[in-house]
Motif scaffolding. Structure first.
Motif, PDB file in Angstrom:
ATOM      1  N   HIS A 225     -76.776  28.375   7.466  1.00 23.22           N
ATOM      2  CA  HIS A 225     -77.165  27.994   8.827  1.00 23.22           C
ATOM      3  C   HIS A 225     -78.556  28.524   9.167  1.00 23.22           C
ATOM      4  O   HIS A 225     -79.398  27.789   9.704  1.00 23.22           O
ATOM      5  N   ILE A 226     -78.809  29.787   8.846  1.00 24.07           N
ATOM      6  CA  ILE A 226     -80.112  30.385   9.139  1.00 24.07           C
ATOM      7  C   ILE A 226     -81.217  29.680   8.366  1.00 24.07           C
ATOM      8  O   ILE A 226     -82.282  29.371   8.901  1.00 24.07           O
ATOM      9  N   ALA A 227     -80.974  29.419   7.087  1.00 22.55           N
ATOM     10  CA  ALA A 227     -81.983  28.767   6.246  1.00 22.55           C
ATOM     11  C   ALA A 227     -82.351  27.400   6.801  1.00 22.55           C
ATOM     12  O   ALA A 227     -83.534  27.034   6.866  1.00 22.55           O
ATOM     13  N   ALA A 228     -81.352  26.627   7.220  1.00 19.96           N
ATOM     14  CA  ALA A 228     -81.605  25.291   7.769  1.00 19.96           C
ATOM     15  C   ALA A 228     -82.390  25.380   9.069  1.00 19.96           C
ATOM     16  O   ALA A 228     -83.300  24.580   9.318  1.00 19.96           O
ATOM     17  N   GLU A 229     -82.057  26.348   9.902  1.00 20.50           N
ATOM     18  CA  GLU A 229     -82.734  26.508  11.178  1.00 20.50           C
ATOM     19  C   GLU A 229     -84.217  26.823  10.997  1.00 20.50           C
ATOM     20  O   GLU A 229     -85.066  26.356  11.756  1.00 20.50           O
ATOM     21  N   THR A 234     -81.845  23.581   1.334  1.00 27.28           N
ATOM     22  CA  THR A 234     -80.504  24.155   1.233  1.00 27.28           C
ATOM     23  C   THR A 234     -80.481  25.263   0.178  1.00 27.28           C
ATOM     24  O   THR A 234     -80.976  25.063  -0.939  1.00 27.28           O
ATOM     25  N   PRO A 235     -79.939  26.440   0.511  1.00 29.12           N
ATOM     26  CA  PRO A 235     -79.862  27.513  -0.492  1.00 29.12           C
ATOM     27  C   PRO A 235     -79.140  27.039  -1.745  1.00 29.12           C
ATOM     28  O   PRO A 235     -78.097  26.382  -1.664  1.00 29.12           O
ATOM     29  N   ARG A 264     -81.536  30.885  -4.334  1.00 29.51           N
ATOM     30  CA  ARG A 264     -82.954  30.541  -4.314  1.00 29.51           C
ATOM     31  C   ARG A 264     -83.193  29.542  -3.184  1.00 29.51           C
ATOM     32  O   ARG A 264     -82.480  28.554  -3.049  1.00 29.51           O
ATOM     33  N   LEU A 265     -84.198  29.849  -2.357  1.00 30.83           N
ATOM     34  CA  LEU A 265     -84.566  29.012  -1.216  1.00 30.83           C
ATOM     35  C   LEU A 265     -86.011  28.573  -1.389  1.00 30.83           C
ATOM     36  O   LEU A 265     -86.890  29.414  -1.630  1.00 30.83           O
TER      37      LEU A 265
END
Length: 375
Positions: A225-229, A234-235, A264-265
C-alpha cells in the motif's frame, strides 16, 4: 541505524530513537547478542563474486553485522549506491568491491558508535580491493530526512537497506525519500522483517521489541500500500524465510509469526508504456552468466524467451537491466518462440517461506523452473 531527523523530532517518539541508538550502539556487542534468528546465514550458496567480496571484509566489521538478509542485487558495476542504516559498514564495503573504482557507495547511519567503527576501515578496504582511492563514505543522518544530510534528488542508481526500515516508525517517509533520491529507473532493494498480524499499540512501544525489529515490523500488505501511494512499481518479492524468536520474545508476542523478506522496488517513469512482452536474457551480468533469478516468480535462462507481466517489462526496459535483456511485444513473437503463459505471482512472503520450509523450491530452480516461472 537511522530513524528520525531533528526537523521532525517533535512528531516522533524521541525516547524510541534514543533506545534504538543505545541498543545498537552500546547494548549489542556482536551478532550473537540478538534474540532472533534474523541474522542467520543465507540458506543458498553465495555466488563466487559475493563470497569473495565478503571474505575480504575485516572481521571487526563483520562481527557487528545486524542485517536480516543479503541486500545485494545484480548488475552493480559502476553504480552509485546508498545504504540506509549502514551500521558497521559491512554491506557498504562489500558493495564498494562490486561497484568498482568508478562506482561509489554512501552509507548513512545515526549511531555514532557504528559510524566510528565503519570509518576506521576505509583505508584497509581500499587497499584490500586494490583501489587507488576510496569509493565509500559514511555520513551521519536519518533515513526519514535524507535532504537534511544533503542528499540530492535523482542521485542514486541503487539503494539498499538491511533490516533497518522496520526500526523506523515512519516507513512512508523513508520510502518517499528513497523515491526522491533515486534516478528514474533506479531501485531500492531491501531486506526487512514482516509480521503476519499487527501488534497491539502497547507492544509496539516495547523497548526490546523495537530494538529487535519486531515492534515496528509491517505486514506485507502495508508495504504494498505504501509503495503504491508513493509511486513505486509493485514490490517484487525476491526471497523470504521464517525468523525464530527466543522464549523471552515468544512470551511477549504470542503466536505471531515473522519472516525476513527481501523486496525490490523500482522507480519507473509513470509515462513508460506497459505492454505484455517476451523477455530474453542476454547474459553479461557478473555471477549470473547463465541464469538470473530476478525474483521469486521469474528466472531467466540465457537465450530463452519468457513472457513477463506488463510492469516487469516496463522495469526491464527502463532500468539498469535494459542492455541485459531483449524485449519484444508478446503478440509480435512467432508462436514457436512464445513461452508458457503467465501464472499468478507470489507476493506474500509468508506463502514463500512456508513453501521453502516444506522443501519446495519456490526460487524457480531445478524441475520447478518452467517457462521462466515457478511451476
Amino acid at each position: 541505524m537511522s530513524l528520525c531527523s531533528s526537523a521532525i523530532e517533535k512528531s516522533c517518539s524521541t525516547k524510541t530513537y534514543e533506545d534504538v541508538k543505545d541498543y545498537y550502539g552500546k547494548q549489542l556487542g556482536n551478532t550473537k547478542d540478538l534474540k532472533t534468528s534474523a541474522c542467520a546465514a543465507p540458506s543458498k550458496p553465495l555466488p563466487t563474486h559475493l563470497k569473495d567480496a565478503l571474505d575480504n571484509i575485516h572481521e571487526d566489521i563483520s562481527s557487528r553485522y545486524y542485517g536480516c538478509g543479503l541486500s545485494v542485487p545484480e548488475s552493480l558495476e559502476n553504480c552509485i549506491m546508498l545504504d540506509l542504516g549502514s551500521g558497521s559498514g559491512r554491506d557498504c564495503y562489500m558493495l564498494s568491491k562490486l561497484v568498482g573504482q568508478k562506482g561509489h557507495v554512501t552509507g548513512i547511519d545515526m549511531t555514532d558508535e557504528q559510524l566510528e567503527l565503519s570509518r576506521q576501515y576505509i583505508d584497509f578496504h581500499t587497499e584490500k580491493f586494490g583501489f587507488q582511492q576510496p569509493n565509500v563514505e559514511f555520513i551521519k543522518g536519518y533515513i526519514e530526512d535524507l535532504k537534511a544530510a544533503n542528499i540530492k534528488d535523482n542521485r542514486y542508481d541503487v539503494i539498499i537497506s538491511n533490516c533497518v526500515i522496520n526500526l523506523s516508525p515512519d516507513k512512508k517517509a523513508v520510502l518517499r525519500e528513497a523515491y526522491r533520491v533515486l534516478k528514474d529507473g533506479g531501485e531500492i532493494y531491501f531486506s526487512d522483517m514482516y509480521i503476519n498480524k499487527a501488534l497491539p499499540a502497547e507492544l509496539k512501544e516495547n523497548k526490546l521489541l523495537w530494538g529487535e525489529g519486531i515492534g515496528g515490523a509491517l505486514t506485507w500488505k502495508e508495504l504494498f500500500h505504501i509503495a503504491a501511494e508513493i509511486g513505486f512499481c509493485t514490490p517484487r518479492l525476491v526471497t523470504a524465510r521464517y525468523i525464530t524468536v527466543n522464549e523471552e520474545l515468544k512470551n511477549i508476542v504470542g503466536d505471531r509469526k515473522f519472516v525476513s523478506a527481501t523486496f525490490r522496488l523500482f522507480k519507473v517513469p509513470q509515462d513508460a508504456v506497459k505492454v505484455k512482452s517476451q523477455a530474453v536474457y542476454n547474459g553479461g551480468i557478473t555471477g549470473y552468466e547463465d541464469k538470473l533469478e530476478f525474483d521469486a516468480n521469474f528466472t531467466f535462462k540465457v537465450g530463452e524467451a519468457v513472457e513477463v507481466d506488463q510492469e516487469l517489462g516496463r522495469i526491464l526496459k527502463r532500468s539498469r537491466f535494459a542492455d541485459k535483456f531483449s524485449l519484444q511485444e508478446a503478440e509480435k513473437m512467432p508462436c514457436s518462440e512464445s513461452s508458457h503463459p503467465i501464472k499468478e505471482t507470489i507476493g506474500d512472503p509468508f506463502e514463500f517461506a512456508e513453501a521453502e520450509s516444506n522443501g519446495a523450491q519456490s526460487s524457480c530452480s531445478g524441475d520447478n523452473f518452467e517457462g521462466g516461472r515457478c511451476s
